[in-house]
Scaffold this active site. Structure first.
Site, PDB file in Angstrom:
ATOM      1  N   LEU A  33     -11.901   1.046  -9.881  1.00 24.24           N
ATOM      2  CA  LEU A  33     -11.461   0.129  -8.701  1.00 24.24           C
ATOM      3  C   LEU A  33     -11.443  -1.440  -9.149  1.00 24.24           C
ATOM      4  O   LEU A  33     -12.467  -1.910  -9.497  1.00 24.24           O
ATOM      5  CB  LEU A  33     -11.644   0.225  -7.271  1.00 24.24           C
ATOM      6  CG  LEU A  33     -11.644   2.187  -7.261  1.00 24.24           C
ATOM      7  CD1 LEU A  33     -12.394   2.283  -6.001  1.00 24.24           C
ATOM      8  CD2 LEU A  33     -10.532   2.549  -7.002  1.00 24.24           C
ATOM      9  N   HIS A  34     -10.120  -2.441  -8.720  1.00 21.05           N
ATOM     10  CA  HIS A  34     -10.536  -3.628  -8.855  1.00 21.05           C
ATOM     11  C   HIS A  34      -9.946  -4.111  -7.118  1.00 21.05           C
ATOM     12  O   HIS A  34     -10.061  -3.385  -6.095  1.00 21.05           O
ATOM     13  CB  HIS A  34      -9.795  -4.406  -9.903  1.00 21.05           C
ATOM     14  CG  HIS A  34      -8.140  -3.871  -9.840  1.00 21.05           C
ATOM     15  ND1 HIS A  34      -7.815  -4.256  -8.829  1.00 21.05           N
ATOM     16  CD2 HIS A  34      -7.503  -3.332 -10.666  1.00 21.05           C
ATOM     17  CE1 HIS A  34      -6.561  -4.078  -9.362  1.00 21.05           C
ATOM     18  NE2 HIS A  34      -6.606  -3.172 -10.765  1.00 21.05           N
ATOM     19  N   GLU A  35     -10.193  -5.019  -7.331  1.00 27.63           N
ATOM     20  CA  GLU A  35      -9.892  -5.566  -6.166  1.00 27.63           C
ATOM     21  C   GLU A  35      -8.718  -5.794  -4.989  1.00 27.63           C
ATOM     22  O   GLU A  35      -8.041  -5.422  -4.198  1.00 27.63           O
ATOM     23  CB  GLU A  35      -9.494  -7.434  -5.723  1.00 27.63           C
ATOM     24  CG  GLU A  35      -9.825  -8.284  -4.599  1.00 27.63           C
ATOM     25  CD  GLU A  35      -9.803  -9.735  -4.796  1.00 27.63           C
ATOM     26  OE1 GLU A  35      -9.451 -10.163  -3.322  1.00 27.63           O
ATOM     27  OE2 GLU A  35     -10.168 -10.430  -5.907  1.00 27.63           O
ATOM     28  N   HIS A  37      -7.161  -2.619  -5.534  1.00 30.97           N
ATOM     29  CA  HIS A  37      -6.475  -0.600  -4.804  1.00 30.97           C
ATOM     30  C   HIS A  37      -7.783  -1.523  -3.739  1.00 30.97           C
ATOM     31  O   HIS A  37      -7.485  -0.507  -2.439  1.00 30.97           O
ATOM     32  CB  HIS A  37      -8.209  -0.454  -5.819  1.00 30.97           C
ATOM     33  CG  HIS A  37      -7.676   0.375  -6.781  1.00 30.97           C
ATOM     34  ND1 HIS A  37      -8.111  -0.735  -8.290  1.00 30.97           N
ATOM     35  CD2 HIS A  37      -6.298   0.463  -7.601  1.00 30.97           C
ATOM     36  CE1 HIS A  37      -7.594   0.205  -8.799  1.00 30.97           C
ATOM     37  NE2 HIS A  37      -6.107   0.765  -8.688  1.00 30.97           N
ATOM     38  N   ASP A 150       3.320  -3.459  -9.310  1.00 25.13           N
ATOM     39  CA  ASP A 150       3.344  -2.632 -10.180  1.00 25.13           C
ATOM     40  C   ASP A 150       4.969  -1.477  -9.411  1.00 25.13           C
ATOM     41  O   ASP A 150       4.731  -0.766  -8.413  1.00 25.13           O
ATOM     42  CB  ASP A 150       2.867  -0.738 -10.888  1.00 25.13           C
ATOM     43  CG  ASP A 150       3.562  -0.520 -11.677  1.00 25.13           C
ATOM     44  OD1 ASP A 150       5.090  -0.058 -12.051  1.00 25.13           O
ATOM     45  OD2 ASP A 150       3.203   0.619 -12.505  1.00 25.13           O
ATOM     46  N   GLN A 153       6.591   1.289 -10.138  1.00 25.39           N
ATOM     47  CA  GLN A 153       5.978   2.636  -9.496  1.00 25.39           C
ATOM     48  C   GLN A 153       6.611   2.379  -8.199  1.00 25.39           C
ATOM     49  O   GLN A 153       6.654   3.767  -7.935  1.00 25.39           O
ATOM     50  CB  GLN A 153       5.377   2.519  -9.361  1.00 25.39           C
ATOM     51  CG  GLN A 153       3.793   3.406  -9.619  1.00 25.39           C
ATOM     52  CD  GLN A 153       2.671   3.689 -10.117  1.00 25.39           C
ATOM     53  OE1 GLN A 153       2.123   4.275 -10.283  1.00 25.39           O
ATOM     54  NE2 GLN A 153       1.772   2.954  -8.898  1.00 25.39           N
TER      55      GLN A 153
END
EC number: 6.3.2.1
Length: 286
Positions: A33-35, A37, A150, A153
């Protein structure tokens, strides 16, 4: 926060939420996870009674030249971040549970996948559609949250929800950026110091093209060229700079309606993607 790995336990928890009339916000991820998410989780927290995040590195969306085993995993770190973000249930299933035995039914995404990054990742979005259909059926969310970083997506998920009459509100969330405009990504750490200085030009290029449209430009080629001219001043190699209708991802012959201008640029050890949504209808209201 509860961490659940067992599908039957998740079903029981979901049944309880629904019996209490609670809305569910769902954030599907592949972990690490990063910011970006955490921004999705925060928005879900604001708009729902319960927040469920899944972490599942989906083997079905990895191609033959993409290393599934090398994908970064750190479930303890991710669990701590998810809990701090206000997630109620962290669902971390095993691949054997999500894909038990041979497939009886599969999904093929017919449209929106043969352009942009999907062009070189055959079967990738089929894998995305399969796992999301499974997760949506399990979680039964009120709303599902995806980052526009994305955007392809997001377009595929939009088609999936629409075609299968899923009673889910798709919530696209704006890309999280550094102060200089660079889209946040785990790949940014692979940029050299000089490349990191150049990388914000990707978003600057997109903004310049959007401003050109706002000023009245209606030639798609001119809009694309304006972005290319800026990106070509970097040391990166352009993979694509392309303009499509959004979310249909169809070629455009004129600037009209809602569109996406998307770029992919390869630096020495990192391939960066970015995009901007251009909506003529919104611009005309300003």
């Amino acid at each position: 926060m509860r961490q659940i790995t067992d599908i039957s336990q998740l079903k029981e928890a979901i049944k309880q939420y629904h019996s209490e009339g609670k809305s569910i916000g769902f954030v599907p991820t592949m972990g690490f996870l990063h910011e970006g998410h955490l921004t999705l989780a925060d928005k879900a927290r604001q708009e729902n009674d319960a927040v469920i995040m899944s972490i599942f590195v989906n083997p079905a969306q990895f191609g033959p030249n993409e290393d599934f085993e090398a994908y970064p995993r750190d479930i303890e770190r991710d669990a701590a971040l998810a809990e701090n973000a206000g997630v109620d249930i962290l669902f971390t299933p095993d691949a054997h549970d999500m894909y038990p035995g041979e497939k009886n039914v599969t999904i093929h995404v017919e449209r929106r996948t043969d352009v942009l990054c999907g062009r070189s990742r055959e079967g990738h979005f089929d894998g995305v559609a399969i796992v999301l259909t499974k997760l949506f059926n399990l979680v039964k969310p009120t709303r599902a949250y995806f980052g526009l970083k994305d955007a392809q997506q997001v377009a595929v998920v939009d088609g999936l929800i629409s075609d299968f009459f899923m009673d889910i509100e798709l919530v696209p969330v704006d890309t999280v950026r550094e102060e200089d405009g660079l889209a946040k990504s785990s790949r940014n750490v692979y940029l050299t110091a000089e490349e990191r200085k150049e990388a914000p030009k990707l978003y600057r290029a997109l903004q310049t093209s959007a401003e050109l449209v706002q000023a009245g430009e209606r030639d798609p080629e001119a809009v694309i060229k304006a972005a290319k001219d800026i990106i070509e001043t970097t040391s990166g190699t352009i993979d694509y700079v392309e303009l499509y209708s959004y979310p249909e991802l169809e070629p455009v012959n004129e600037i009209a309606g809602k569109m996406i201008l998307a770029v992919a640029v390869a630096f020495s050890k990192a391939r960066l993607i970015d995009n901007i949504i251009i909506d003529i209808r919104e611009m005309e209201r300003i």
